[in-house]
Write a protein that holds these residues in place. Structure first.
Motif, PDB file in Angstrom:
ATOM      1  N   MET A   1      -2.091 -23.315  20.922  1.00  0.00           N
ATOM      2  CA  MET A   1      -3.431 -24.057  21.123  1.00  0.00           C
ATOM      3  C   MET A   1      -4.353 -23.238  21.809  1.00  0.00           C
ATOM      4  O   MET A   1      -4.140 -22.388  23.011  1.00  0.00           O
ATOM      5  N   GLY A   2      -5.395 -23.175  21.138  1.00  0.00           N
ATOM      6  CA  GLY A   2      -6.440 -22.012  21.687  1.00  0.00           C
ATOM      7  C   GLY A   2      -7.799 -23.092  22.159  1.00  0.00           C
ATOM      8  O   GLY A   2      -8.285 -23.867  21.471  1.00  0.00           O
ATOM      9  N   SER A   3      -8.566 -22.580  23.271  1.00  0.00           N
ATOM     10  CA  SER A   3      -9.571 -23.471  23.675  1.00  0.00           C
ATOM     11  C   SER A   3     -10.395 -22.365  24.361  1.00  0.00           C
ATOM     12  O   SER A   3     -10.172 -21.346  24.932  1.00  0.00           O
ATOM     13  N   ILE A   4     -11.822 -22.574  24.347  1.00  0.00           N
ATOM     14  CA  ILE A   4     -12.749 -21.713  25.353  1.00  0.00           C
ATOM     15  C   ILE A   4     -13.418 -22.600  26.338  1.00  0.00           C
ATOM     16  O   ILE A   4     -13.671 -23.794  26.089  1.00  0.00           O
ATOM     17  N   PHE A   5     -13.697 -22.255  27.712  1.00  0.00           N
ATOM     18  CA  PHE A   5     -13.993 -22.848  28.540  1.00  0.00           C
ATOM     19  C   PHE A   5     -15.504 -22.153  29.341  1.00  0.00           C
ATOM     20  O   PHE A   5     -15.460 -21.077  29.480  1.00  0.00           O
ATOM     21  N   ARG A   6     -16.328 -23.164  29.685  1.00  0.00           N
ATOM     22  CA  ARG A   6     -17.574 -22.561  30.754  1.00  0.00           C
ATOM     23  C   ARG A   6     -17.887 -23.807  31.768  1.00  0.00           C
ATOM     24  O   ARG A   6     -18.157 -24.859  30.774  1.00  0.00           O
ATOM     25  N   ASN A   7     -17.737 -23.740  32.783  1.00  0.00           N
ATOM     26  CA  ASN A   7     -18.420 -24.659  33.698  1.00  0.00           C
ATOM     27  C   ASN A   7     -17.663 -26.097  33.310  1.00  0.00           C
ATOM     28  O   ASN A   7     -18.084 -27.025  33.109  1.00  0.00           O
ATOM     29  N   ALA A   8     -16.225 -25.928  33.316  1.00  0.00           N
ATOM     30  CA  ALA A   8     -15.399 -27.061  32.742  1.00  0.00           C
ATOM     31  C   ALA A   8     -14.730 -27.853  33.956  1.00  0.00           C
ATOM     32  O   ALA A   8     -13.835 -28.444  33.518  1.00  0.00           O
ATOM     33  N   GLU A   9     -14.985 -27.390  35.129  1.00  0.00           N
ATOM     34  CA  GLU A   9     -14.118 -27.752  36.178  1.00  0.00           C
ATOM     35  C   GLU A   9     -14.048 -29.410  36.081  1.00  0.00           C
ATOM     36  O   GLU A   9     -12.882 -30.045  36.334  1.00  0.00           O
TER      37      GLU A   9
END
Length: 141
Positions: A5-13
């Motif tokens: 599984m792949g995902s991208i994150f930014r400011n995801a806390e």
């Protein structure tokens, strides 16, 4: 089979615990079928503790965590060339780090709510078609 599984994150806390719970449940469901789950995640440009949270919450996974900082603004849901170029560069960080033993690849936006039943159903479809996707719905208000 190793499912990746792949995902991208930014400011995801704020939603990391939910993401971790979702992938933990999927890993359990896949393990029950004799399969493994690996994660290839890209994080960048966060001003919160997203990167540290991913390392902490997902330390029991076969985890590849890639740092990609594009330096662009935090766009909203707009159709802007700079936004799409930055997103594609981050998503390419996922694809470039897929393990060679990946038997199936699932890409899911990090902030989506989903369940294991849906993912298993999509994986089942791969017996008949080379790729599949689920519908994404949003609600306002």
């Amino acid at each position: 089979m190793n499912v990746v599984m792949g995902s991208i994150f930014r400011n995801a806390e704020s939603y990391l615990v939910r993401y971790a719970n979702q992938v933990t449940l999927l890993r359990s469901a896949l393990n029950a079928r004799g399969h493994d789950l690996s994660l290839v995640l890209v994080e960048g440009d966060s001003v919160d503790r997203t990167y540290e949270g991913l390392k902490t919450l997902l330390h029991t996974f076969d985890l590849t965590l890639v740092k990609r900082e594009h330096g662009g603004p935090s766009w909203g849901s707009v159709d802007a060339l700079d936004r799409w170029q930055a997103l594609s560069w981050c998503c390419n960080g996922v694809v470039e780090n897929l393990p060679l033993d990946a038997g199936a690849f699932i890409y899911v936006e990090s902030d989506l709510m989903w369940d294991s039943k849906t993912m298993l159903s999509l994986l089942n479809n791969l017996a008949e078609v080379p790729a599949c996707a689920t519908m994404c719905f949003t609600r306002s208000g």
